[in-house]
Design a protein around this motif. Structure first.
Motif, PDB file in Angstrom:
ATOM      1  N   UNK A 192       0.833  -1.215   0.000  1.00  0.00           N
ATOM      2  CA  UNK A 192       0.000   0.000   0.000  1.00  0.00           C
ATOM      3  C   UNK A 192       0.862   1.257   0.000  1.00  0.00           C
ATOM      4  N   UNK A 193       2.000   1.213   0.683  1.00  0.00           N
ATOM      5  CA  UNK A 193       2.843   2.404   0.813  1.00  0.00           C
ATOM      6  C   UNK A 193       3.666   2.663  -0.449  1.00  0.00           C
ATOM      7  N   UNK A 194       3.712   1.676  -1.325  1.00  0.00           N
ATOM      8  CA  UNK A 194       4.431   1.882  -2.587  1.00  0.00           C
ATOM      9  C   UNK A 194       3.535   2.543  -3.633  1.00  0.00           C
ATOM     10  N   UNK A 195       2.218   2.390  -3.480  1.00  0.00           N
ATOM     11  CA  UNK A 195       1.322   2.997  -4.476  1.00  0.00           C
ATOM     12  C   UNK A 195       0.341   3.931  -3.788  1.00  0.00           C
ATOM     13  N   UNK A 196       0.629   5.229  -3.841  1.00  0.00           N
ATOM     14  CA  UNK A 196      -0.213   6.221  -3.161  1.00  0.00           C
ATOM     15  C   UNK A 196      -1.621   6.265  -3.754  1.00  0.00           C
ATOM     16  N   UNK A 197      -2.524   6.909  -3.039  1.00  0.00           N
ATOM     17  CA  UNK A 197      -3.841   7.142  -3.607  1.00  0.00           C
ATOM     18  C   UNK A 197      -3.674   8.095  -4.795  1.00  0.00           C
ATOM     19  N   UNK A 198      -4.653   8.077  -5.700  1.00  0.00           N
ATOM     20  CA  UNK A 198      -4.387   8.640  -7.026  1.00  0.00           C
ATOM     21  C   UNK A 198      -4.240  10.159  -7.065  1.00  0.00           C
ATOM     22  N   UNK A 199      -4.956  10.867  -6.186  1.00  0.00           N
ATOM     23  CA  UNK A 199      -4.781  12.328  -6.213  1.00  0.00           C
ATOM     24  C   UNK A 199      -3.378  12.698  -5.771  1.00  0.00           C
ATOM     25  N   UNK A 200      -2.790  11.864  -4.891  1.00  0.00           N
ATOM     26  CA  UNK A 200      -1.400  12.091  -4.493  1.00  0.00           C
ATOM     27  C   UNK A 200      -0.466  11.748  -5.649  1.00  0.00           C
TER      28      UNK A 200
ATOM     29  N   UNK B 244       8.793  14.071  -1.587  1.00  0.00           N
ATOM     30  CA  UNK B 244       7.417  13.604  -1.768  1.00  0.00           C
ATOM     31  C   UNK B 244       7.403  12.268  -2.519  1.00  0.00           C
ATOM     32  N   UNK B 245       8.204  12.164  -3.566  1.00  0.00           N
ATOM     33  CA  UNK B 245       8.265  10.914  -4.336  1.00  0.00           C
ATOM     34  C   UNK B 245       8.743   9.766  -3.456  1.00  0.00           C
ATOM     35  N   UNK B 246       9.738  10.023  -2.627  1.00  0.00           N
ATOM     36  CA  UNK B 246      10.265   8.954  -1.770  1.00  0.00           C
ATOM     37  C   UNK B 246       9.235   8.493  -0.739  1.00  0.00           C
ATOM     38  N   UNK B 247       8.360   9.391  -0.318  1.00  0.00           N
ATOM     39  CA  UNK B 247       7.357   9.004   0.688  1.00  0.00           C
ATOM     40  C   UNK B 247       6.252   8.135   0.104  1.00  0.00           C
ATOM     41  N   UNK B 248       6.195   8.035  -1.208  1.00  0.00           N
ATOM     42  CA  UNK B 248       5.205   7.153  -1.846  1.00  0.00           C
ATOM     43  C   UNK B 248       3.813   7.374  -1.300  1.00  0.00           C
ATOM     44  N   UNK B 249       3.201   6.293  -0.854  1.00  0.00           N
ATOM     45  CA  UNK B 249       1.836   6.378  -0.337  1.00  0.00           C
ATOM     46  C   UNK B 249       1.774   6.136   1.158  1.00  0.00           C
ATOM     47  N   UNK B 250       2.833   6.522   1.862  1.00  0.00           N
ATOM     48  CA  UNK B 250       2.892   6.203   3.286  1.00  0.00           C
ATOM     49  C   UNK B 250       1.980   7.075   4.148  1.00  0.00           C
ATOM     50  N   UNK B 251       1.297   8.039   3.532  1.00  0.00           N
ATOM     51  CA  UNK B 251       0.339   8.887   4.266  1.00  0.00           C
ATOM     52  C   UNK B 251      -0.796   9.246   3.311  1.00  0.00           C
ATOM     53  N   UNK B 252      -1.929   9.697   3.865  1.00  0.00           N
ATOM     54  CA  UNK B 252      -3.026  10.109   2.979  1.00  0.00           C
ATOM     55  C   UNK B 252      -2.741  11.442   2.286  1.00  0.00           C
ATOM     56  N   UNK B 253      -3.580  11.779   1.325  1.00  0.00           N
ATOM     57  CA  UNK B 253      -3.360  12.920   0.436  1.00  0.00           C
ATOM     58  C   UNK B 253      -3.000  14.213   1.147  1.00  0.00           C
ATOM     59  N   UNK B 254      -3.877  14.673   2.048  1.00  0.00           N
ATOM     60  CA  UNK B 254      -3.615  15.982   2.645  1.00  0.00           C
ATOM     61  C   UNK B 254      -2.361  15.972   3.509  1.00  0.00           C
TER      62      UNK B 254
ATOM     63  N   UNK C 138       0.300  14.112   2.972  1.00  0.00           N
ATOM     64  CA  UNK C 138       1.451  14.140   2.066  1.00  0.00           C
ATOM     65  C   UNK C 138       1.699  15.570   1.580  1.00  0.00           C
ATOM     66  N   UNK C 139       0.601  16.256   1.184  1.00  0.00           N
ATOM     67  CA  UNK C 139       0.746  17.631   0.682  1.00  0.00           C
ATOM     68  C   UNK C 139       1.346  18.520   1.772  1.00  0.00           C
ATOM     69  N   UNK C 140       0.770  18.445   2.953  1.00  0.00           N
ATOM     70  CA  UNK C 140       1.258  19.313   4.034  1.00  0.00           C
ATOM     71  C   UNK C 140       2.680  18.949   4.434  1.00  0.00           C
ATOM     72  N   UNK C 141       2.978  17.659   4.413  1.00  0.00           N
ATOM     73  CA  UNK C 141       4.324  17.211   4.760  1.00  0.00           C
ATOM     74  C   UNK C 141       5.378  17.671   3.768  1.00  0.00           C
TER      75      UNK C 141
END
Ligand code: ZN
Length: 564
Positions: free
Chosen positions: A377-385, A521-531, A533-536
């Motif tokens: 799951x953490x390798x493939x983020x949700x799609x808006x991310x 951001x690319x390295x973090x993949x999908x390890x967090x939800x959209x918002x 990831x953006x804020x991070x």
């Protein structure tokens, strides 16, 4: 595992029985595991099992899109369509065991809460009760893809497909643009019944799945499938309203100005894609040249990107140029076992080749950057991310556009930014349309055309369809494959673009810092939800008040559109 050349990549074809046995083993092992260490080993085994299935599935899907006329590839793709829901059901059964059993908090402490939140959604959205319906759904979506891919559109004595005819939309000769649009939409009209019937079946089927799972309509289920854990329907609705209020008037102004520049008394549908009276700039060489030139562009943008692009080329992981029988569109996928992405597109010699290439390479680079994260799951983020990675790279590569366009590079940058701005209203129209459709599952195909016409009047008030029957009756949405194949996956682009434009503005102020933020951001993949990831990454969430206004303000200033 070191990656062989794409042509040599093989994945064993699984079968339903072996798959079921593998899950039975996992479940038994889970039930009898002695301690936490033992349980972790089981989750790791499961990740390998999923990776293996995913590799076969993605290879089958990719090889079919490369040649939709290849019978063997078609059979393999059909098998993968059939087996995928089966595999998901087994996965969901196993997930239930994990989530409902006594070790939930142990897993959460190990993997983090996001993985479990995603699993919860998956369990809800892919109940075995709708497995059969999902197989039918995949078949209908494939029917749409085939119909589009096999299209033969006659225009001025030659035959085109959808990927190759769209280039005439940017032709400086107005009569060419108009006739090409008429031919393309006559083809849609001719196949109108099929397009209506496929969608009608899909809507009914999706509604049925939703009610089977206890939802009022498909919208909720659609959001769950998109794995949206940190925002909902009301947030999206507010965002659409902001686009209507802030972006639509700006785009109207832009269209008027464009019409004046083109010397037209009125912009028609077939004029919209042409932003420049000299014709939109084109890459200075042919498609193969563009592929070579991209190596310079990416290595100038960031040396890691340069090395990555070189690797992709050497391993045959780029299928970029259009040819007969190839499926439409562009996408990037990832072969888990080989730990490499694969990029597919339909270069046609226009500036959109550059958009597609920089976009898809952004996806590919993220998949590569986070390939070692665990679990899957953490390798493939949700799609808006995911679309932040792709759309940001489109903008971050701007300073090197001279390599593609020579002294027309500044024109490319302006057109690209205008394209982004005008995309926002279209994107929310596609999203709003789907909400209407699934909130009114009883609507007839004709009603749905009416709904789209309403969306055009609201979000694209400048649009003049020029008497083309399929467009006048509200059929433009039928060319949007997401509406058929990936419901509610469209607002994602507008959310991501809102983030990408922030990174672009950031790069204007401090390019090295913006690029580092992007790589992070690319390295973090999908390890967090959209918002998160953006804020991070140092960005503002598109749902935060004032975000869109600031982003759009910067773009409007650059385009000289701020005064009425
Ligand atoms: Zn994308």
């Amino acid at each position: 595992m070191s990656a062989p050349h794409f042509s040599a990549m093989q994945a064993a074809r699984p079968d339903a029985e072996t798959l079921a046995m593998a899950y039975e083993d996992l479940e038994q092992a889970w039930a009898t595991a002695a301690d936490e260490e033992g349980r972790r080993a089981i989750i790791e085994r499961w990740d390998v099992l999923r990776s293996r299935f995913s590799t076969w599935y993605e290879l089958a899907q990719a090889r079919f899109t490369q040649n939709t006329g290849d019978e063997a590839a078609r059979i393999e793709r059909e098998l993968s369509d059939e087996l995928e829901p089966r595999s998901t059901s087994l996965e969901v059964g196993f997930l239930r065991l994990l989530l409902e059993g006594p070790h939930r908090s142990e897993l959460e402490a190990w993997l983090g809460g996001h993985a479990l939140a995603l699993w919860d959604l998956k369990v809800r959205a892919y109940d075995p009760a709708i497995e059969e319906a999902r197989v039918r759904e995949a078949k209908l979506a494939a029917e749409y893809t085939d119909l589009i891919a096999q299209a033969k559109i006659s225009f001025r004595g030659e035959t085109f497909n959808h990927a190759s005819i769209v280039k005439f939309a940017q032709d400086p000769d107005r009569s060419v643009r108009k006739e090409a649009a008429i031919s393309r939409w006559a083809w849609f009209e001719e196949h109108g019944e099929a397009f209506d019937r496929i969608y009608d079946d899909l809507v009914r089927l999706r509604h049925e799945m939703a009610t089977t799972l206890g939802h009022r309509d498909f919208v909720e289920l659609g959001y769950e499938r998109m794995k949206r854990v940190d925002y909902g329907r009301e947030d999206v609705e507010r965002f659409r309203a902001e686009v209507l209020q802030l972006v639509v008037p700006l785009c109207e102004r832009l269209m008027v100005r464009r019409g004046e520049t083109l010397g037209l008394d009125r912009m028609m549908f077939w004029d919209e894609a042409l932003a420049d009276p000299r014709g939109n700039p084109k890459p200075l060489g042919d498609e193969a040249w563009t592929t070579d030139q991209a190596a310079r562009v990416f290595s100038e943008t960031h040396e890691e990107l340069g090395r990555f692009y070189e690797m992709m080329g050497q391993r045959g992981l780029l299928d970029l140029v259009t040819r007969e029988g190839k499926a439409a569109g562009g996408y990037t996928t990832f072969f888990e076992e080989f730990e490499v992405p694969f990029v597919f597109s339909n270069f046609n010699g226009t500036l959109s080749d550059i958009d597609v290439l920089t976009h898809e390479m952004g996806h590919a680079f993220q998949m590569w950057s986070s390939r070692e994260l665990f679990p899957m799951e953490y390798r493939s983020p949700t799609l808006e991310a995911c679309e932040i990675h792709s759309m940001s790279l489109e903008h971050l590569a701007w300073p090197s556009m001279e390599h593609f366009f020579g002294d027309a590079a500044e024109r490319y940058r302006r057109i690209h930014l205008e394209g982004g701005l005008t995309f926002l209203p279209y994107g929310v129209a596609v999203d709003h349309f789907q909400h209407l459709v699934y909130e009114h599952p009883e609507a007839s195909p004709a009603d749905r055309h009416g709904m789209w016409a309403e969306m055009e009047r609201t979000y694209l008030p400048w649009r003049a369809n020029g008497g083309i029957p399929r467009l006048e009756s509200g059929g433009r949405w039928q060319a949007q494959l997401h509406i058929y194949g990936a419901p509610f996956y469209y607002i994602d682009y507008t959310l991501a673009l809102t983030c990408a434009l922030q990174l672009w503005a950031w790069a204007d102020r401090d390019r090295p810092a913006a690029l580092e933020a992007y790589m992070g951001l690319c390295r973090r993949g999908g390890s967090a939800p959209f918002q998160a990831l953006a804020r991070g990454t140092g960005l503002t969430s598109p749902f935060d008040r004032g975000c869109l206004a600031e982003v759009v303000g910067h773009a409007a200033q650059r385009l000289g559109l701020q005064d009425g």
